[in-house]
Design an enzyme around this catalytic site. Structure first.
Site, mmCIF file in Angstrom:
data_model
loop_
_atom_site.group_PDB
_atom_site.id
_atom_site.type_symbol
_atom_site.label_atom_id
_atom_site.label_comp_id
_atom_site.label_asym_id
_atom_site.label_seq_id
_atom_site.Cartn_x
_atom_site.Cartn_y
_atom_site.Cartn_z
ATOM 1 N N GLN A 87 0.852 -1.192 0.000
ATOM 2 C CA GLN A 87 0.000 0.000 0.000
ATOM 3 C C GLN A 87 0.890 1.244 0.000
ATOM 4 O OE1 GLN A 87 -3.605 -0.583 2.888
ATOM 5 N NE2 GLN A 87 -1.902 -1.767 3.705
ATOM 6 N N HIS A 100 -1.255 1.357 -4.453
ATOM 7 C CA HIS A 100 -1.662 2.748 -4.254
ATOM 8 C C HIS A 100 -0.741 3.711 -4.980
ATOM 9 C CE1 HIS A 100 -3.894 1.594 -0.279
ATOM 10 N NE2 HIS A 100 -4.553 1.263 -1.353
HETATM 11 C C1 BV8 Z 1 -11.551 2.343 -3.616
HETATM 12 C C2 BV8 Z 1 -1.897 6.605 -1.281
HETATM 13 C C3 BV8 Z 1 -13.180 1.483 -5.156
HETATM 14 C C4 BV8 Z 1 -1.639 8.041 -1.173
HETATM 15 C C5 BV8 Z 1 -3.705 5.782 0.140
HETATM 16 C C6 BV8 Z 1 -16.199 6.670 0.767
HETATM 17 C C7 BV8 Z 1 -15.884 7.196 -0.489
HETATM 18 C C8 BV8 Z 1 -14.931 6.616 -1.329
HETATM 19 C C9 BV8 Z 1 -14.276 5.490 -0.905
HETATM 20 C C10 BV8 Z 1 -14.587 4.989 0.347
HETATM 21 C C11 BV8 Z 1 -15.531 5.546 1.184
HETATM 22 N N1 BV8 Z 1 -15.583 4.819 2.335
HETATM 23 C C12 BV8 Z 1 -14.690 3.807 2.267
HETATM 24 C C13 BV8 Z 1 -14.089 3.900 1.070
HETATM 25 C C14 BV8 Z 1 -13.055 3.073 0.570
HETATM 26 C C15 BV8 Z 1 -11.751 3.794 0.847
HETATM 27 C C16 BV8 Z 1 -11.354 3.474 2.278
HETATM 28 O O1 BV8 Z 1 -10.965 2.357 2.548
HETATM 29 N N2 BV8 Z 1 -11.494 4.442 3.200
HETATM 30 C C17 BV8 Z 1 -11.146 4.162 4.574
HETATM 31 C C18 BV8 Z 1 -10.479 5.377 5.199
HETATM 32 C C19 BV8 Z 1 -12.410 3.734 5.296
HETATM 33 N N3 BV8 Z 1 -10.789 3.263 -0.094
HETATM 34 C C20 BV8 Z 1 -10.589 3.881 -1.271
HETATM 35 O O2 BV8 Z 1 -11.063 4.943 -1.582
HETATM 36 C C21 BV8 Z 1 -9.717 3.096 -2.222
HETATM 37 N N4 BV8 Z 1 -10.393 3.008 -3.489
HETATM 38 O O3 BV8 Z 1 -12.155 1.839 -2.678
HETATM 39 O O4 BV8 Z 1 -12.021 2.311 -4.934
HETATM 40 C C22 BV8 Z 1 -12.713 0.156 -5.616
HETATM 41 C C23 BV8 Z 1 -12.486 -0.864 -4.687
HETATM 42 C C24 BV8 Z 1 -12.070 -2.097 -5.149
HETATM 43 C C25 BV8 Z 1 -11.864 -2.323 -6.499
HETATM 44 C C26 BV8 Z 1 -12.074 -1.288 -7.408
HETATM 45 C C27 BV8 Z 1 -12.501 -0.039 -6.963
HETATM 46 C C28 BV8 Z 1 -8.385 3.790 -2.415
HETATM 47 C C29 BV8 Z 1 -7.612 3.755 -1.104
HETATM 48 C C30 BV8 Z 1 -6.197 4.269 -1.349
HETATM 49 C C31 BV8 Z 1 -5.990 5.605 -0.667
HETATM 50 N N5 BV8 Z 1 -4.585 5.985 -0.777
HETATM 51 N N6 BV8 Z 1 -2.424 6.135 -0.012
HETATM 52 C C32 BV8 Z 1 -0.655 8.354 -0.084
HETATM 53 O O5 BV8 Z 1 0.067 7.482 0.413
HETATM 54 O O6 BV8 Z 1 -0.619 9.552 0.259
HETATM 55 S S1 BV8 Z 1 -4.167 5.022 1.566
HETATM 56 C C33 BV8 Z 1 -2.982 5.109 2.774
HETATM 57 O O7 BV8 Z 1 -3.479 4.257 3.820
HETATM 58 C C34 BV8 Z 1 -1.649 4.542 2.410
HETATM 59 O O8 BV8 Z 1 -1.600 3.845 1.183
HETATM 60 C C35 BV8 Z 1 -1.427 3.547 3.538
HETATM 61 O O9 BV8 Z 1 -0.520 2.584 3.234
HETATM 62 C C36 BV8 Z 1 -2.799 3.041 3.664
HETATM 63 C C37 BV8 Z 1 -3.120 2.137 4.792
HETATM 64 O O10 BV8 Z 1 -2.536 2.658 5.929
HETATM 65 P P1 BV8 Z 1 -1.415 1.745 6.608
HETATM 66 O O11 BV8 Z 1 -0.360 1.450 5.599
HETATM 67 O O12 BV8 Z 1 -2.066 0.593 7.261
HETATM 68 O O13 BV8 Z 1 -0.785 2.754 7.646
HETATM 69 P P2 BV8 Z 1 -1.344 3.111 9.092
HETATM 70 O O14 BV8 Z 1 -0.589 4.277 9.590
HETATM 71 O O15 BV8 Z 1 -2.845 3.133 9.055
HETATM 72 O O16 BV8 Z 1 -0.953 1.818 9.977
HETATM 73 C C38 BV8 Z 1 0.434 1.554 10.213
HETATM 74 C C39 BV8 Z 1 0.493 0.230 10.953
HETATM 75 O O17 BV8 Z 1 1.857 -0.105 11.120
HETATM 76 C C40 BV8 Z 1 -0.134 0.292 12.336
HETATM 77 O O18 BV8 Z 1 -0.936 -0.872 12.534
HETATM 78 C C41 BV8 Z 1 1.072 0.261 13.280
HETATM 79 O O19 BV8 Z 1 0.785 -0.445 14.476
HETATM 80 C C42 BV8 Z 1 2.089 -0.472 12.461
HETATM 81 N N7 BV8 Z 1 3.469 -0.117 12.782
HETATM 82 C C43 BV8 Z 1 3.966 1.093 13.159
HETATM 83 N N8 BV8 Z 1 5.292 0.994 13.351
HETATM 84 C C44 BV8 Z 1 5.643 -0.294 13.089
HETATM 85 C C45 BV8 Z 1 4.484 -1.005 12.722
HETATM 86 N N9 BV8 Z 1 4.491 -2.316 12.418
HETATM 87 C C46 BV8 Z 1 5.684 -2.948 12.476
HETATM 88 N N10 BV8 Z 1 6.843 -2.341 12.820
HETATM 89 C C47 BV8 Z 1 6.856 -1.028 13.131
HETATM 90 N N11 BV8 Z 1 8.012 -0.431 13.482
#
Ligand code: BV8
Length: 240
Positions: free
Chosen positions: A92, A114
């Site tokens: 991602q 992504h």
């Molecule tokens: C889609 C790129 C349809 C840019 C990103 C209403 C309207 C429209 C859409 C939606 C909606 N409601 C829901 C949706 C779907 C939406 C969605 O999921 N929303 C969420 C917020 C509810 N998704 C979309 O819109 C996607 N598109 O659905 O299109 C479709 C679907 C299927 C098939 C065809 C069409 C598009 C989503 C992409 C958005 N772009 N990023 C950028 O990077 O700026 S998302 C962004 O979040 C990043 O990509 C990131 O990678 C991703 C997920 O976050 P995580 O990577 O998990 O990061 P996070 O900080 O959350 O967590 C870090 C984790 O690491 C934690 O658990 C932590 O404990 C752990 N950690 C920390 N340190 C360590 C560690 N682990 C190990 N070691 C460590 N040291």
């Protein structure tokens, strides 16, 4: 018994120990920026300068020699290269740390669902290319020379993730799924584990239990640079 087809999903947590911010940790990007202001097409249409500033700051980090792939990136590169069955690393993340760790034959097994911070796309002519510098509304497209149409080649909320056909095909055959460094809150990536229930062994490797940790067959929690190399070596000892 032959090794199962492997899918690895990574998120921002795998790059945390390389010095890149995650999104949802207390000091994460979403603590300092609102998704609706910097990571949607509407945000870019409304205030492109603000969106460019958000991505310019992150792209600049990738030029920082202090930011390097860590032991987890390298362990996954080894695992994918040595895996005796199909292996796909779906990230991602838009950083290039997996790419730098996986240079060579394994690079074909990496999929940025992504998009990539190191790429731009022109809305005027559709050309995409690698880009490492700052971007602004005044930057002319290297292909069509028009200014104002260049955007980061990343997938914003509400946009369709990349490679979904290849991912869905891999999910059909998957026998082993590792979810690493992701909070499991962004779809469709967060839905992969549920789609695999009863069909593949699913393991979460994360600093702490994610929102969906109960969906996994097993989990190991701790920093990726400790947990991932150890787990990858155990897998290679078991299957090669
Ligand atoms: C889609 C790129 C349809 C840019 C990103 C209403 C309207 C429209 C859409 C939606 C909606 N409601 C829901 C949706 C779907 C939406 C969605 O999921 N929303 C969420 C917020 C509810 N998704 C979309 O819109 C996607 N598109 O659905 O299109 C479709 C679907 C299927 C098939 C065809 C069409 C598009 C989503 C992409 C958005 N772009 N990023 C950028 O990077 O700026 S998302 C962004 O979040 C990043 O990509 C990131 O990678 C991703 C997920 O976050 P995580 O990577 O998990 O990061 P996070 O900080 O959350 O967590 C870090 C984790 O690491 C934690 O658990 C932590 O404990 C752990 N950690 C920390 N340190 C360590 C560690 N682990 C190990 N070691 C460590 N040291």
């Amino acid at each position: 018994m032959s090794a199962p087809p492997l899918i690895i999903l990574t998120g921002a947590g795998i790059s945390a120990e390389s010095g890149l911010s995650t999104f949802r940790d207390p000091d994460g990007l979403w603590a300092r920026h609102c998704i609706e202001d910097v990571a949607t097409p509407e945000a870019f249409a409304h205030d492109p300068a603000r969106v460019h500033a958000f991505y310019n700051a992150r792209r600049a980090q990738l030029r920082d020699p202090a930011i390097q792939p860590n032991a987890a990136h390298h362990a996954l590169a080894r695992l994918v290269a040595a895996w005796p069955a199909p292996a796909l690393l779906v990230t991602q993340n838009v950083d290039d740390l997996h790419d730098r760790a996986m240079a060579g034959p394994a690079a074909g097994s990496l999929l940025h669902m992504h998009g990539e911070l190191g790429r731009i796309r022109c809305l005027a002519c559709g050309t995409g290319r690698r880009w490492a510098e700052d971007l602004s509304t005044a930057t002319p497209c290297p292909a069509c020379r028009q200014a104002g149409g260049l955007r980061p080649d990343v997938v914003w909320f509400g946009e369709v993730p990349l490679g979904m056909e290849r991912i869905e095909e891999a999910l059909e055959d998957c026998g082993l799924f590792l979810s690493i460094g992701t909070s499991g809150q962004v779809y469709p990536a967060a839905g992969f584990v549920a789609a695999l229930r009863g069909r593949a062994r699913t393991v979460e490797l994360n600093l702490e239990p994610s929102a969906g940790t109960h969906l996994f067959d097993a989990a190991e929690h701790g920093p990726a640079t400790q947990v991932v190399p150890r787990f990858a070596e155990r897998l290679l000892a078991e299957w090669t």
